[in-house]
Design a protein around this motif. Structure first.
Motif, short mmCIF file in Angstrom:
data_model
loop_
_atom_site.label_atom_id
_atom_site.label_comp_id
_atom_site.label_asym_id
_atom_site.label_seq_id
_atom_site.Cartn_x
_atom_site.Cartn_y
_atom_site.Cartn_z
N LEU A 131 2.84 10.73 -27.52
CA LEU A 131 2.25 12.03 -27.85
C LEU A 131 0.82 11.87 -28.36
CD1 LEU A 131 3.90 15.04 -29.44
CD2 LEU A 131 1.90 14.14 -30.60
N MET A 132 0.57 10.80 -29.13
CA MET A 132 -0.77 10.56 -29.66
C MET A 132 -1.79 10.36 -28.55
SD MET A 132 0.32 8.06 -32.81
CE MET A 132 -1.30 7.36 -33.00
N ALA A 133 -1.34 9.89 -27.39
CA ALA A 133 -2.25 9.67 -26.26
C ALA A 133 -2.28 10.84 -25.29
CB ALA A 133 -1.82 8.39 -25.52
N ASP A 134 -1.55 11.91 -25.61
CA ASP A 134 -1.44 13.07 -24.72
C ASP A 134 -2.49 14.11 -25.10
OD1 ASP A 134 -0.71 15.24 -23.20
OD2 ASP A 134 1.41 15.21 -23.77
N ASP A 135 -3.42 14.39 -24.20
CA ASP A 135 -4.49 15.34 -24.48
C ASP A 135 -3.99 16.79 -24.57
OD1 ASP A 135 -6.34 13.31 -24.52
OD2 ASP A 135 -6.88 13.54 -22.40
N THR A 136 -2.78 17.03 -24.08
CA THR A 136 -2.26 18.40 -24.09
C THR A 136 -1.39 18.69 -25.31
OG1 THR A 136 -0.27 17.88 -22.82
CG2 THR A 136 -2.27 18.35 -21.56
N ALA A 137 -1.39 17.78 -26.28
CA ALA A 137 -0.54 17.95 -27.46
C ALA A 137 -1.26 17.40 -28.69
CB ALA A 137 0.80 17.24 -27.27
N PHE A 138 -0.79 17.81 -29.85
CA PHE A 138 -1.32 17.25 -31.09
C PHE A 138 -0.21 17.15 -32.12
CE2 PHE A 138 -1.92 21.83 -31.45
CZ PHE A 138 -1.48 22.13 -32.74
N GLY A 139 -0.34 16.17 -33.00
CA GLY A 139 0.60 16.00 -34.09
C GLY A 139 -0.13 16.00 -35.42
N LEU A 140 0.42 16.71 -36.39
CA LEU A 140 -0.20 16.81 -37.71
C LEU A 140 0.79 16.37 -38.79
CD1 LEU A 140 -1.74 20.40 -37.41
CD2 LEU A 140 -2.98 18.24 -37.22
N TRP A 141 0.29 15.62 -39.76
CA TRP A 141 1.07 15.28 -40.93
C TRP A 141 0.44 15.94 -42.16
CZ3 TRP A 141 -1.96 13.15 -44.63
CH2 TRP A 141 -3.10 12.45 -44.22
N PHE A 142 1.25 16.19 -43.18
CA PHE A 142 0.77 16.87 -44.38
C PHE A 142 1.33 16.17 -45.62
CE2 PHE A 142 0.79 19.91 -40.98
CZ PHE A 142 -0.32 20.73 -41.19
N ARG A 143 0.46 15.98 -46.62
CA ARG A 143 0.85 15.48 -47.94
C ARG A 143 0.46 16.54 -48.97
NH1 ARG A 143 1.67 9.86 -47.85
NH2 ARG A 143 1.78 9.88 -50.13
N LEU A 144 1.24 16.63 -50.03
CA LEU A 144 0.93 17.57 -51.09
C LEU A 144 0.80 16.83 -52.41
CD1 LEU A 144 0.60 20.65 -51.76
CD2 LEU A 144 3.00 20.57 -52.48
N THR A 145 -0.34 16.99 -53.06
CA THR A 145 -0.52 16.43 -54.40
C THR A 145 -0.66 17.59 -55.39
OG1 THR A 145 -2.93 16.33 -54.25
CG2 THR A 145 -1.70 14.43 -53.45
N ASP A 146 -0.33 17.30 -56.64
CA ASP A 146 -0.53 18.29 -57.71
C ASP A 146 -0.71 17.55 -59.02
OD1 ASP A 146 2.03 17.63 -58.70
OD2 ASP A 146 2.99 19.17 -57.48
N ARG A 147 -0.73 18.27 -60.11
CA ARG A 147 -1.02 17.66 -61.42
C ARG A 147 0.03 16.65 -61.85
NH1 ARG A 147 0.29 22.26 -65.95
NH2 ARG A 147 0.48 20.41 -67.27
N PHE A 148 1.23 16.71 -61.24
CA PHE A 148 2.29 15.79 -61.60
C PHE A 148 2.34 14.55 -60.70
CE2 PHE A 148 3.84 19.93 -63.14
CZ PHE A 148 3.93 19.62 -64.48
N GLY A 149 1.56 14.53 -59.64
CA GLY A 149 1.55 13.35 -58.77
C GLY A 149 1.55 13.72 -57.31
N ASP A 150 1.86 12.73 -56.49
CA ASP A 150 1.86 12.85 -55.03
C ASP A 150 3.28 13.13 -54.56
OD1 ASP A 150 1.58 12.61 -52.30
OD2 ASP A 150 0.40 10.77 -52.38
N ASN A 151 3.48 14.26 -53.87
CA ASN A 151 4.80 14.57 -53.31
C ASN A 151 5.11 13.76 -52.05
OD1 ASN A 151 6.00 17.23 -54.69
ND2 ASN A 151 3.76 17.34 -54.68
#
Length: 637
Positions: free
Chosen positions: A510-530
């Protein structure tokens, strides 16, 4: 010969729900197909014959996977150099025990090289999703010359671990597009020099020992999945696995009596690949973490620590639990006790290894333990099927098994010195890979409890969210976090709009496929990294539409505006690709009803309602504006 036992599972000869196991199987055989009943029957310490009987019912009632399963079916090709057909029922039943539907194809006797190295019509028609390469020790030792000196022995080792096996793994991946499980090799050869065996280069016994020592690293380097069969032989003794008479008569290296244990060993790898490894160890207290009853015996009267054999054994169990915690397993307490009494040893006993800070969720009261375990799962935002419950009391174990059959409840010995080994032997926490996310998980759950405390003290939701100082970091799929992304995709069930499963190879493509995209998400806050908390896959469709193929999130971050912030990132990516609309799909499963109306809540318009086959929605992007949240976005593109 002795038999390796699945001793952490209940005894099938003890009546459950008023009936013996054999009676319950007979009833299931004559009843309508019922996956949950067969799953329950698989969760016993079954010998080879009972495994065979259950497998016959399983294959007759479920020749195809049940439609309701959230775990992707597995098509396993079992290839080897010896007789292996007798292992198939145990593989299917072990997969069932882990909630996985499995079908098996076996290759021709000893033809694994031809089947992997050239097109094999039968294997290609079977279309495996996973290949298990099970080679016998005598076949591997055949690469060592009888008169080998040290240089020849070294060359033979490299021939096996850096050419023969990696070539098989590469051919499996390129020809059939699937990963390989590779077992280590049973130490079947008699020693010629005893403890000095390593001094003899031509020793077959030493050659197999050397190969096994190198194999895990080679698997990791070349992308195969290591299954340590030799370690199991060390635990139970070779005679529990290998019968020389069966080898010479039938070329069965793994004895039929050991087949259920072999199936379970492979089943754990299947479960880990599917993201079904357990996340949380829930511990009883009295006579489990210490000897005696804290409410009756007091702080000075419980048995714990140096100077007492049993006291030291309880310390060893705590040390085992703490090491699991450092590895990413969340610890919780479930005890029938006054809470103040229950907490006292954690706070004041000098020999206590575990402290309050090590416990992700502490529940001590006089309520039913099954209900308390539900409460623990709710507080930690985890599924009940990811919990392991350890309690010295057989009544409590039986009660939780009956009320919460999805919770893993091992049988543990009365002797506390044996408990750590019994829990470890069950393999509930087995992983394929260990990521930074796994190592940090316990800290993340502790931080989540602090967030809950802040929420309870806040006067309103808005002030609570603003006080978290949240940042949503996002980026494109990359090789660094691809294994964790794969793990999330294959284990997330509740907040998962489509529950589509993809292998790491699928995501690499999928990473090499121009017709698709992949997204990752991280959430940080005052208590640390989720940690990594969300994954999205988008695909270009016709007429300027981007399809949201996959959208999943960790349940522990819900209710903070993360869904709205994630949608704004998805919309921005789609607009950058020239899209004028997003199309979302909801495919219902037994576990994802919590997101049934999510697209509607986010402003999408219903396009089509296909009932149990799902719904599709559309969101025009020409005039759409992102919602205001308390979250700052940070791109790592």
């Amino acid at each position: 010969m002795s038999t390796p036992q699945l001793a952490w599972l209940p005894d099938p000869t003890v009546a459950t729900k008023g009936h013996l196991w054999d009676q319950r199987l007979s009833q299931a055989k004559d009843a309508a197909p019922d996956w949950d009943t067969l799953l329950d029957l698989a969760r016993y310490n079954l010998n080879f014959m009972r495994t065979m009987k259950l497998d016959r019912v399983l294959t007759r009632q479920f020749p195809e996977p049940p439609a309701h399963l959230s775990v992707k079916p597995v098509r396993l090709a079992l290839l080897g150099s010896s007789t292996i057909n007798h292992l198939i029922p145990s593989l299917r039943v072990a997969a069932l025990r882990h909630g996985i539907w499995l079908t098996v194809h076996t290759g021709e006797y000893g033809s694994y090289r031809q089947e992997l190295g050239q097109d094999d019509d039968a294997l290609k028609a079977f279309a495996p999703t996973l290949i298990l390469l099970l080679l016998d020790a005598r076949h591997i030792a055949g690469f060592l010359p009888r008169n080998a000196d040290q240089a020849a022995a070294d060359t033979a080792c490299q021939e096996v671990v850096e050419r023969l096996l990696p070539e098989c793994w590469r051919e499996a991946k390129s020809r059939y597009g699937c990963p390989v499980l590779q077992t280590s090799f049973l130490p079947v050869f008699p020693r010629l020099m005893g403890s000095a065996e390593a001094l003899l280069p031509s020793s077959s016994a030493n050659f197999i020992t050397r190969i096994n020592a190198l194999l895990a690293a080679s698997c990791h380097k070349h992308g195969a999945i290591f299954v340590d069969l030799a370690a199991e032989a060390t635990r139970y003794g070779l005679e529990a696995w290998y019968d020389p008479s069966l080898w010479w008569r039938a070329k069965q290296e793994i004895a039929p009596s050991a087949a259920p244990a072999f199936g379970e060993l492979v089943g754990r790898s299947l479960a880990a690949l599917a993201g079904r490894s357990s996340k949380c160890l829930v511990l009883d207290l009295d006579n489990t973490l210490w000897g005696g009853v804290i409410g009756d015996d007091g702080l000075d009267g419980i048995e714990l620590g140096q100077g007492s054999p049993l006291g030291e054994a309880f310390v060893a169990l705590q040390e085992f639990a703490l090491r699991l915690s450092r590895r990413g397993v969340v610890l919780a307490v479930c005890s029938k006790n006054d809470e103040a009494n229950a907490r006292l040893p954690f706070q004041k006993h000098p020999e206590m290894i575990l402290r309050e800070k090590d416990i992700g969720c502490f529940v001590a009261n006089w309520n039913d333990k099954a209900e308390n375990i539900r409460e623990i799962a709710s507080r930690l935002s985890i599924g009940l099927d990811s919990i392991v419950f350890v309690d010295d009391n057989p009544f409590e174990r039986s009660r939780v098994r009956e009320a919460l059959p999805m919770v893993n409840v091992p049988e543990i010995p009365e002797d506390p010195t044996l408990v750590p080994d019994a829990v470890a032997a069950a393999g509930y926490f087995d992983l394929i890979e260990l990521s930074a996310e796994d190592l940090n998980r316990s800290d993340q759950y502790q931080a989540n409890l602090q967030r809950q405390s802040l929420q309870e003290s806040a006067t309103d939701l808005g002030s609570y969210l603003n006080g978290l100082d949240m940042t949503l970091i996002y980026g494109a799929f990359n090789s660094t976090n691809l294994s964790r992304i794969t793990q999330l995709i294959n284990k997330s069930n509740q907040f998962n709009l489509t529950t589509r499963r993809y292998s790491q190879d699928d995501l690499t493509a999928l990473m090499a496929d121009d017709t698709a995209f992949g997204l990752w998400f991280r959430l940080t806050d005052r208590f640390g990294d989720n940690g990594l908390i969300a994954v999205v896959i988008g695909r270009d469709a016709a007429e300027g539409i981007v399809d949201i193929d996959t959208w999943l999130m960790s349940c522990r971050v819900l209710g903070r505006g993360v869904e709205e912030a994630t949608l704004s990132v998805i919309a921005a990516q789609a607009r950058a690709r020239g899209a004028i609309a997003l199309r979302g799909t909801y495919l219902p499963t037994l576990k994802n009803s919590m997101v049934a109306d999510m697209y509607s809540r986010l402003g999408f318009t219903l396009l089509e309602d296909r009932g149990i086959e799902g719904k599709s929605y559309i969101l025009p992007l020409t005039e759409w504006m992102p919602a205001t949240t308390s979250i700052t976005l940070s791109s790592e593109f």
